[in-house]
Design a protein around this motif. Structure first.
Motif, PDB file in Angstrom:
ATOM      1  N   CYS A 155       0.841  -1.185   0.000  1.00  0.00           N
ATOM      2  CA  CYS A 155       0.000   0.000   0.000  1.00  0.00           C
ATOM      3  C   CYS A 155       0.889   1.253   0.000  1.00  0.00           C
ATOM      4  O   CYS A 155       1.767   1.392   0.853  1.00  0.00           O
TER       5      CYS A 155
ATOM      6  N   CYS B 120       0.156   3.122   3.652  1.00  0.00           N
ATOM      7  CA  CYS B 120       0.586   2.594   4.952  1.00  0.00           C
ATOM      8  C   CYS B 120       1.732   1.593   4.846  1.00  0.00           C
ATOM      9  O   CYS B 120       2.301   1.206   5.860  1.00  0.00           O
TER      10      CYS B 120
ATOM     11  N   CYS C  32      -6.552  -2.275   0.371  1.00  0.00           N
ATOM     12  CA  CYS C  32      -5.918  -2.185   1.679  1.00  0.00           C
ATOM     13  C   CYS C  32      -7.041  -1.994   2.699  1.00  0.00           C
ATOM     14  O   CYS C  32      -7.774  -0.998   2.626  1.00  0.00           O
TER      15      CYS C  32
ATOM     16  N   CYS D 278      -6.470   1.151   5.103  1.00  0.00           N
ATOM     17  CA  CYS D 278      -6.712   2.477   4.525  1.00  0.00           C
ATOM     18  C   CYS D 278      -8.058   2.547   3.817  1.00  0.00           C
ATOM     19  O   CYS D 278      -8.426   3.614   3.325  1.00  0.00           O
TER      20      CYS D 278
END
Ligand code: ZN
Length: 295
Positions: free
Chosen positions: A224, A227, A250, A253
């Motif tokens: 990702c 993150c 993700c 997120c």
């Protein structure tokens, strides 16, 4: 050491037997240079094409060669024998502006003589690569002969560009302008040894099978961008023309991504280009985790 700079003109045609395209040679031109790079001899011949008498309009406008001019010329096999006798010299380096000309010569050898190694060329150097050392080029782009001449201050007005003999003579002028024995030497290849022709004739292709053993599975495991966690794939890896693509998300997120990968196989490498893009929020809403998501 002597130098032979050669140049070819060709017409792209479909072979009747296998339907594949070939660049059929219609003209060979060459100059022989001595150690001091003075022209000591030249060769020029038109060739009557065997596959197609009809020339592409592009070829006609570029070279100003007309079909009628070729009708009474000798065929490739005859001309190549004459050229071979003329060019078969000891300790001679052959040059052309980019190795495309050698590639096309090998292609015609293969088609008409059923052998892909051009047996009388023992040493070869790509003049375009060497001359590029002296040019201000962006992104290593392959520079056209006329453009290189302009950069090096060689007047092209005395040459009929895109005709084999004159292009060879212009190449000779560029070699004279740039020649430094020590810098030139590394550009000479012994072409009959090793894998030179295998490399030259290798056709790069895109790998479009996601299960190909040539591919490292890690290329389909992106992280990702926000993150840094590993993304979860939400569908199959699918082929889309030359690309392989798959959807990801993700959890942390709450974001959805699409990964597109282009895997190009060259003779000794696999070039991977990856692009991970955020998908539109609309698609995220309609998507159930674990489902294959349509595009
Ligand atoms: Zn994340």
């Amino acid at each position: 050491m002597e130098f032979i700079i050669f140049d070819l003109e060709w017409n792209s045609v479909k072979k009747p037997d296998d339907g594949k395209f070939i660049n059929e040679i219609i003209e060979i031109g060459a100059v022989l240079l001595n150690e001091q790079l003075q022209e000591t001899d030249s060769f020029s011949a038109l060739i009557r094409p065997s596959i197609s008498e009809k020339l592409n309009s592009y070829v006609k406008s570029l070279t100003h060669i007309q079909e009628e001019q070729l009708k009474n010329q000798p065929d490739f096999l005859t001309v190549i024998q004459t050229f071979k006798r003329w060019a078969n010299r000891k300790n001679c380096v052959f040059l052309s502006w980019s190795n495309t000309d050698l590639h096309v010569l090998a292609e015609n050898y293969d088609c008409f003589l059923h052998q892909h190694k051009v047996d009388f060329i023992r040493q070869y150097a790509d003049l375009q690569k060497y001359v590029s050392l002296f040019l201000k080029t962006e992104n290593n782009n392959q520079v056209a002969l006329g453009a290189a001449a302009e950069q090096l201050g060689v007047d092209t007005r005395q040459f009929a560009l895109h005709r084999a003999l004159d292009d060879s003579r212009l190449c000779a002028a560029l070699l004279r302008q740039t020649y430094q024995k020590k810098r030139f030497k590394p550009y000479i290849s012994n072409v009959l040894a090793g894998t030179f022709y295998e490399r030259l004739l290798f056709k790069p292709y895109y790998i479009t099978d996601p299960d190909s053993p040539l591919l490292d599975k890690k290329i389909f495991m992106p992280r990702c961008p926000q993150c840094g966690k590993k993304l979860q794939r939400t569908g199959k890896i699918r082929q889309n023309n030359a690309l392989l693509q798959a959807n990801y998300r993700c959890e942390k997120c709450d974001a959805a991504y699409r990964l597109r990968v282009k895997c190009k196989k060259t003779y000794d490498t696999i070039d991977i280009k990856r692009n991970l893009a955020l998908r539109r929020p609309k698609a995220v809403v309609s998507e159930q985790p674990g489902d294959a998501v349509g595009s």
